[in-house]
Each structure stands twice: as C-alpha cells, then as structure tokens.
Design a protein around this motif. Structure first.
Motif, PDB file in Angstrom:
ATOM      1  N   ASP A  32      10.183   9.206  -1.971  1.00 51.90           N
ATOM      2  CA  ASP A  32      11.357   8.707  -1.798  1.00 51.90           C
ATOM      3  C   ASP A  32      11.619   7.280  -2.847  1.00 51.90           C
ATOM      4  OD1 ASP A  32      14.178   8.272  -0.520  1.00 51.90           O
ATOM      5  OD2 ASP A  32      13.032   6.344  -0.193  1.00 51.90           O
ATOM      6  N   TYR A  33      10.325   6.362  -2.688  1.00 55.50           N
ATOM      7  CA  TYR A  33      10.325   5.244  -3.530  1.00 55.50           C
ATOM      8  C   TYR A  33      10.521   5.565  -5.030  1.00 55.50           C
ATOM      9  CZ  TYR A  33       9.000   0.587  -4.910  1.00 55.50           C
ATOM     10  OH  TYR A  33       8.879  -0.511  -5.463  1.00 55.50           O
ATOM     11  N   VAL A  34      10.009   6.595  -5.319  1.00 50.67           N
ATOM     12  CA  VAL A  34      10.298   6.858  -6.844  1.00 50.67           C
ATOM     13  C   VAL A  34      11.563   7.320  -7.123  1.00 50.67           C
ATOM     14  CG1 VAL A  34       9.223   8.320  -8.658  1.00 50.67           C
ATOM     15  CG2 VAL A  34       7.616   7.460  -7.173  1.00 50.67           C
ATOM     16  N   ARG A  35      12.212   8.366  -6.418  1.00 51.55           N
ATOM     17  CA  ARG A  35      13.348   9.231  -6.581  1.00 51.55           C
ATOM     18  C   ARG A  35      14.523   8.260  -6.314  1.00 51.55           C
ATOM     19  NH1 ARG A  35      11.823  14.896  -4.249  1.00 51.55           N
ATOM     20  NH2 ARG A  35      10.217  15.698  -5.546  1.00 51.55           N
ATOM     21  N   ASN A  36      14.494   7.724  -5.033  1.00 53.23           N
ATOM     22  CA  ASN A  36      15.807   7.062  -4.604  1.00 53.23           C
ATOM     23  C   ASN A  36      15.429   5.655  -4.086  1.00 53.23           C
ATOM     24  OD1 ASN A  36      17.349   9.652  -4.411  1.00 53.23           O
ATOM     25  ND2 ASN A  36      15.752  10.242  -2.871  1.00 53.23           N
ATOM     26  N   GLN A  37      16.369   4.944  -3.622  1.00 57.40           N
ATOM     27  CA  GLN A  37      16.211   3.624  -3.143  1.00 57.40           C
ATOM     28  C   GLN A  37      16.008   3.276  -1.775  1.00 57.40           C
ATOM     29  OE1 GLN A  37      19.643   2.841  -5.858  1.00 57.40           O
ATOM     30  NE2 GLN A  37      18.334   1.102  -6.885  1.00 57.40           N
ATOM     31  N   PHE A  38      15.996   4.246  -0.853  1.00 54.64           N
ATOM     32  CA  PHE A  38      16.049   4.068   0.729  1.00 54.64           C
ATOM     33  C   PHE A  38      14.711   3.155   0.936  1.00 54.64           C
ATOM     34  CE2 PHE A  38      15.224   5.140   4.831  1.00 54.64           C
ATOM     35  CZ  PHE A  38      16.224   5.300   5.555  1.00 54.64           C
ATOM     36  N   THR A  39      13.640   3.999   0.504  1.00 53.26           N
ATOM     37  CA  THR A  39      12.339   3.023   0.813  1.00 53.26           C
ATOM     38  C   THR A  39      12.385   1.703   0.260  1.00 53.26           C
ATOM     39  OG1 THR A  39      11.184   5.003   1.076  1.00 53.26           O
ATOM     40  CG2 THR A  39       9.917   3.212   0.568  1.00 53.26           C
ATOM     41  N   LEU A  40      13.035   1.578  -0.898  1.00 53.77           N
ATOM     42  CA  LEU A  40      12.866   0.216  -1.454  1.00 53.77           C
ATOM     43  C   LEU A  40      13.592  -0.702  -0.677  1.00 53.77           C
ATOM     44  CD1 LEU A  40      12.782  -1.390  -4.103  1.00 53.77           C
ATOM     45  CD2 LEU A  40      14.890  -0.638  -4.842  1.00 53.77           C
ATOM     46  N   TYR A  41      14.837  -0.331  -0.160  1.00 47.96           N
ATOM     47  CA  TYR A  41      15.644  -1.382   0.585  1.00 47.96           C
ATOM     48  C   TYR A  41      15.033  -1.687   2.046  1.00 47.96           C
ATOM     49  CZ  TYR A  41      19.073  -1.250  -2.931  1.00 47.96           C
ATOM     50  OH  TYR A  41      19.799  -1.310  -3.913  1.00 47.96           O
ATOM     51  N   VAL A  67       2.880 -19.391  26.528  1.00 47.07           N
ATOM     52  CA  VAL A  67       3.388 -19.480  24.927  1.00 47.07           C
ATOM     53  C   VAL A  67       2.635 -18.007  24.245  1.00 47.07           C
ATOM     54  CG1 VAL A  67       2.860 -20.808  22.877  1.00 47.07           C
ATOM     55  CG2 VAL A  67       3.334 -21.816  25.315  1.00 47.07           C
ATOM     56  N   PRO A  68       3.447 -17.740  23.514  1.00 43.63           N
ATOM     57  CA  PRO A  68       2.891 -16.392  22.762  1.00 43.63           C
ATOM     58  C   PRO A  68       1.890 -16.917  21.821  1.00 43.63           C
ATOM     59  CG  PRO A  68       5.080 -16.642  22.141  1.00 43.63           C
ATOM     60  CD  PRO A  68       4.933 -17.713  23.266  1.00 43.63           C
ATOM     61  N   THR A  69       0.978 -15.996  21.497  1.00 43.31           N
ATOM     62  CA  THR A  69      -0.125 -16.232  20.096  1.00 43.31           C
ATOM     63  C   THR A  69       0.492 -16.429  19.018  1.00 43.31           C
ATOM     64  OG1 THR A  69      -1.717 -14.949  21.560  1.00 43.31           O
ATOM     65  CG2 THR A  69      -1.919 -15.428  19.146  1.00 43.31           C
ATOM     66  N   PRO A  70       0.409 -17.485  18.309  1.00 41.93           N
ATOM     67  CA  PRO A  70       1.002 -17.492  17.059  1.00 41.93           C
ATOM     68  C   PRO A  70       0.561 -16.263  16.088  1.00 41.93           C
ATOM     69  CG  PRO A  70       0.045 -19.458  17.686  1.00 41.93           C
ATOM     70  CD  PRO A  70      -0.395 -18.621  18.507  1.00 41.93           C
ATOM     71  N   VAL A  71       1.589 -15.896  15.397  1.00 43.77           N
ATOM     72  CA  VAL A  71       1.322 -14.713  14.221  1.00 43.77           C
ATOM     73  C   VAL A  71       1.387 -15.342  12.743  1.00 43.77           C
ATOM     74  CG1 VAL A  71       2.055 -13.032  15.772  1.00 43.77           C
ATOM     75  CG2 VAL A  71       3.662 -13.883  14.127  1.00 43.77           C
ATOM     76  N   ALA A  72       1.998 -16.428  12.564  1.00 39.99           N
ATOM     77  CA  ALA A  72       1.842 -16.803  10.937  1.00 39.99           C
ATOM     78  C   ALA A  72       0.664 -16.782  10.506  1.00 39.99           C
ATOM     79  CB  ALA A  72       2.562 -18.460  11.112  1.00 39.99           C
ATOM     80  N   GLY A  73       0.498 -16.438   9.458  1.00 37.62           N
ATOM     81  CA  GLY A  73      -0.806 -16.412   8.581  1.00 37.62           C
ATOM     82  C   GLY A  73      -1.585 -15.157   8.706  1.00 37.62           C
ATOM     83  N   LYS A  74      -1.065 -14.318   9.666  1.00 38.90           N
ATOM     84  CA  LYS A  74      -1.609 -13.160   9.933  1.00 38.90           C
ATOM     85  C   LYS A  74      -1.493 -12.014   8.847  1.00 38.90           C
ATOM     86  CE  LYS A  74      -4.111 -14.134  13.631  1.00 38.90           C
ATOM     87  NZ  LYS A  74      -5.680 -13.885  13.681  1.00 38.90           N
ATOM     88  N   LYS A  75      -2.094 -10.990   8.898  1.00 39.67           N
ATOM     89  CA  LYS A  75      -1.979  -9.858   7.909  1.00 39.67           C
ATOM     90  C   LYS A  75      -1.295  -8.422   8.849  1.00 39.67           C
ATOM     91  CE  LYS A  75      -5.817  -9.428   5.614  1.00 39.67           C
ATOM     92  NZ  LYS A  75      -6.812  -9.134   4.742  1.00 39.67           N
ATOM     93  N   VAL A  76      -0.359  -7.804   8.135  1.00 36.02           N
ATOM     94  CA  VAL A  76       0.332  -6.630   8.890  1.00 36.02           C
ATOM     95  C   VAL A  76      -0.005  -5.733   7.486  1.00 36.02           C
ATOM     96  CG1 VAL A  76       2.290  -5.377   9.571  1.00 36.02           C
ATOM     97  CG2 VAL A  76       1.743  -7.914  10.295  1.00 36.02           C
ATOM     98  N   VAL A  77      -0.412  -4.429   7.897  1.00 40.09           N
ATOM     99  CA  VAL A  77      -0.570  -3.289   7.141  1.00 40.09           C
ATOM    100  C   VAL A  77       0.462  -2.355   7.208  1.00 40.09           C
ATOM    101  CG1 VAL A  77      -2.306  -1.457   6.363  1.00 40.09           C
ATOM    102  CG2 VAL A  77      -3.046  -3.437   7.241  1.00 40.09           C
ATOM    103  N   LEU A  78       0.839  -2.180   6.234  1.00 39.12           N
ATOM    104  CA  LEU A  78       1.932  -1.109   6.217  1.00 39.12           C
ATOM    105  C   LEU A  78       1.824   0.151   5.350  1.00 39.12           C
ATOM    106  CD1 LEU A  78       5.295  -0.369   6.373  1.00 39.12           C
ATOM    107  CD2 LEU A  78       5.256  -1.041   3.808  1.00 39.12           C
ATOM    108  N   ALA A  79       1.602   1.255   6.410  1.00 33.88           N
ATOM    109  CA  ALA A  79       0.986   2.361   5.625  1.00 33.88           C
ATOM    110  C   ALA A  79       2.198   3.302   5.461  1.00 33.88           C
ATOM    111  CB  ALA A  79       0.010   3.185   6.810  1.00 33.88           C
ATOM    112  N   ALA A  80       2.232   3.594   4.193  1.00 30.88           N
ATOM    113  CA  ALA A  80       3.427   4.391   3.831  1.00 30.88           C
ATOM    114  C   ALA A  80       3.119   6.048   3.501  1.00 30.88           C
ATOM    115  CB  ALA A  80       4.001   3.790   2.413  1.00 30.88           C
ATOM    116  N   SER A  81       3.664   7.097   4.086  1.00 29.68           N
ATOM    117  CA  SER A  81       3.229   8.169   3.812  1.00 29.68           C
ATOM    118  C   SER A  81       3.838   8.841   2.655  1.00 29.68           C
ATOM    119  CB  SER A  81       4.087   9.189   5.002  1.00 29.68           C
ATOM    120  OG  SER A  81       5.541   9.178   4.692  1.00 29.68           O
ATOM    121  N   SER A  82       3.387   9.999   2.052  1.00 35.45           N
ATOM    122  CA  SER A  82       3.493  10.495   0.896  1.00 35.45           C
ATOM    123  C   SER A  82       4.951  10.863   0.722  1.00 35.45           C
ATOM    124  CB  SER A  82       3.070  11.971   0.882  1.00 35.45           C
ATOM    125  OG  SER A  82       1.600  12.056   0.826  1.00 35.45           O
ATOM    126  N   ALA A  83       5.921  10.902   1.911  1.00 34.00           N
ATOM    127  CA  ALA A  83       7.283  11.224   1.868  1.00 34.00           C
ATOM    128  C   ALA A  83       8.017   9.802   1.340  1.00 34.00           C
ATOM    129  CB  ALA A  83       7.687  11.658   3.345  1.00 34.00           C
TER     130      ALA A  83
END
Length: 350
Positions: free
Chosen positions: A82-91, A62-78
């Motif tokens: 893009d998030y400011v100018r376009n919508q690619f990162t947004l989606y 049985v795999p280890t449950p992951v619900a309730g855990k945190k995931v860090v999303l590290a977003a680069s400058s690029a």
C-alpha cells in the motif's frame, strides 16, 4: 456480639488522588501535569520537578518515563505494498512519527513478510533494552498475531485487530463507516448497490458487513451476487470486473460502493468505458478519502478515514502500556465521515 466503628482515619473513605489535584496544588494545567508525568517534551524542568514532587507527596503512582525509548514498527507486506501504490500507509506513518516526536520516542521501522521475519524482529526487540514496545501495522495473519501475544513487551496493532482481544488495537470504524456509506446511497434512491472488495483482511470484511447491515435495515435484497471480489486493489482489475459484469448482465445495478478508493477509481473507469455515465447512470463511492479522490473526473464521493490519527492514537495506547498503566486490552475504533463530491447522485427515474 455488637461491633462498633470507632471514628477516625480508619473509618474514613479514602479519596483517590487525581491529576486534577496535582494540577491544583502546583498551579498548572491538567495537560501540563499529564505531559510531565508521561515524560513528554514541552514542560520546563523546574515545573516538571514540582509536579513530580507533588505526585510523590500525594502517593500518586508516577508512570515510568518513556522519552528516549525505541518503538519498533513492524509493517506487513500489505502495508508495504500500500505504501508503494497509495498513500494510506504514508499518512498513518506521518501521524505516528509526529506523535513520536512529541513523546520523545524513536520509531524503528521493520518489514515483516512472514512468521520467520516476525520471529527475528521479536527476538531482536526482546533482547534490546532500549526497545519499550512494538506496533504491528496491517497484520491479520493469525500465526503472526499468536506469536506476539506471549511477547514480554507491550504490543499494539494499527489498522488491524485481534479477534481474541488479547492485543490492543486501533482501526477505523470499518463496519459503521460502510453502513453510513450504504445508507447515504440508499437515501439517494439506490437499491441495487454493488459492493466491490478485495477479500482477505478482517477489516475489509467488516466493511462488507456494514454494507450488508444497511441493505437489510432498509428491507432491501442482499443477494450474494451483489458482492464483487477482485484479486488485488489495482484499479484496472476493478475496471475489468465491472466492465465484464455490464457486458454479461447489462445495467443491473445503480450504484457501487468500493471497499477502497483505488477500487472506486476502477469502478468509474469500467462504467465509463462501457458508455455509461457517473453519476448519471451509476453512482460510485469509495472508502479512504485519499488526496487524489478530489481530483478525479468526477471527483469521488468517499468515506474519510482518519489515517494520521490511527498512528497517533496507537502510539498513545502503547505509551500507556510502556509507562506501566494497568488497563484492559482495548479495541479503539475511530469515527469516519462522508466526503461528499460529484461521483454520486440520485437514482435515475425509470
């Protein structure tokens, strides 16, 4: 000396327990078993317990449950630009957050502009017992990739890949998508196709290779001067580059394939400002299929990139690693398709 095999349990070939076996025993669907074992929401507590007991009885790991855990999303400058100018990162983020909600995971977003900021994020994530894994969005810098390879928690790249295949990743099928786009233009009769790009990222280089693949496959010339680099993804820079080429060389191309929709917008502006028409004189095609592409004049033909799915699939890869599934490092590429509109047409005779 002859060796005889005594029939019995030791002589039988063992059969690996499958999720289907557990589903049949409990009397539920395969997807319910999968969600219950992964700790996802949407499974009644009594059914989840019966599934866990059946898995235990069958010696299923049985795999280890992951619900309730945190995931860090590290977003680069690029990614942040893009998030400011376009919508690619947004989606991408929308798809990621929708999947995180279904899995019961908490996404914590951090910006990492350089290796120093990345080091801080890694140290904090490594010391936080609630952080189960990391996602890196739009990262190509080898120094930053190298630092994550020795990290003690699972790491998955989104919209980028590891050339050494030490980190799993999810990207669009950049090379084949550009190949499909160039093939489409060639079928319309175009032989002189500019490739407009902002250099610097591995994923964009894959798109240039796909454009080149198509020209070479059809026996068309592929000189270096058909590649037009610009310094940024701004439409005005693309318009300036295309306009300057037209003033210098005249109409020495009949189509433009841009590595992103924002550059395609600029290409149309440059062509039209010089008195030529799109698609009458020049066909223009982009890559991304951002929502605004359908509202341009003319509406932009482009390659649809599955932006939301990039985030969702990346989180699924990370979830498998966090849950303890032992699988090889994977590079997942998602299929793209043509969104055909009015900015492309047959090459003009003569």
């Amino acid at each position: 000396m002859a060796v005889s095999v005594v029939p019995g349990k030791r002589g039988k070939k063992s059969r690996r327990v499958r999720l289907e076996d557990i589903a049949e025993k409990v009397g539920v669907s395969l997807s319910t078993v999968s969600r219950a074992l992964a700790g996802e929401k949407g499974v009644r507590a009594d059914i989840r317990q019966r599934i866990l007991e059946a898995a235990k009885d069958a010696n299923y790991t049985v795999p280890t449950p992951v619900a309730g855990k945190k995931v860090v999303l590290a977003a680069s400058s690029a990614a942040m630009i893009d998030y400011v100018r376009n919508q690619f990162t947004l989606y991408v983020l929308e798809g990621l957050r929708d999947r995180a909600q279904a899995l019961g995971l908490d996404i914590v977003t951090r910006a990492v502009a350089d290796e120093a900021e990345e080091k801080v994020v890694l140290e904090e994530a490594g010391s936080d017992p609630d952080v189960a894994g990391l996602l890196f969005l739009t990262v190509d810098d080898e120094g930053m990739l190298a630092a994550t390879r020795g990290f003690g928690k699972p790491v998955v790249l989104i919209n980028g890949d590891d050339p050494y295949m030490r980190l799993s990743s999810v990207t669009p099928c950049n090379r084949s998508a550009a190949r499909l786009a160039a093939d489409y233009l060639i079928r319309l009769g175009h032989e002189r196709i500019l490739f407009l790009m902002r250099p610097g990222r591995n994923t964009i280089e894959r798109r240039r290779e796909g454009w080149q693949d198509a020209l070479l496959h059809h026996g068309l010339p592929c000189p270096g001067n058909l590649v037009m680099p610009v310094d940024d993804w701004l439409p005005e820079l693309a318009a300036q580059a295309v306009g300057e080429r037209l003033r210098r060389n005249g109409l020495d191309f009949t189509a433009v394939l841009a590595a992103g929709d924002s550059l395609a917008v600029g290409a149309m502006m440059g062509v039209q400002q010089m008195g030529y028409s799109v698609p009458g004189d020049v066909s223009v095609m982009g890559m991304d299929d951002l929502p605004q592409a359908a509202f341009l004049n003319p509406p932009l033909t482009t390659m649809h990139i599955p932006m939301r799915e990039l985030g969702a699939v990346a989180l699924d890869l990370l979830r498998d690693a966090m849950a303890g599934f032992s699988t090889p490092t994977r590079r997942v590429e998602l299929a793209c398709h043509i969104a055909e509109r009015q900015s492309t047409g047959p090459v003009r005779a003569g």
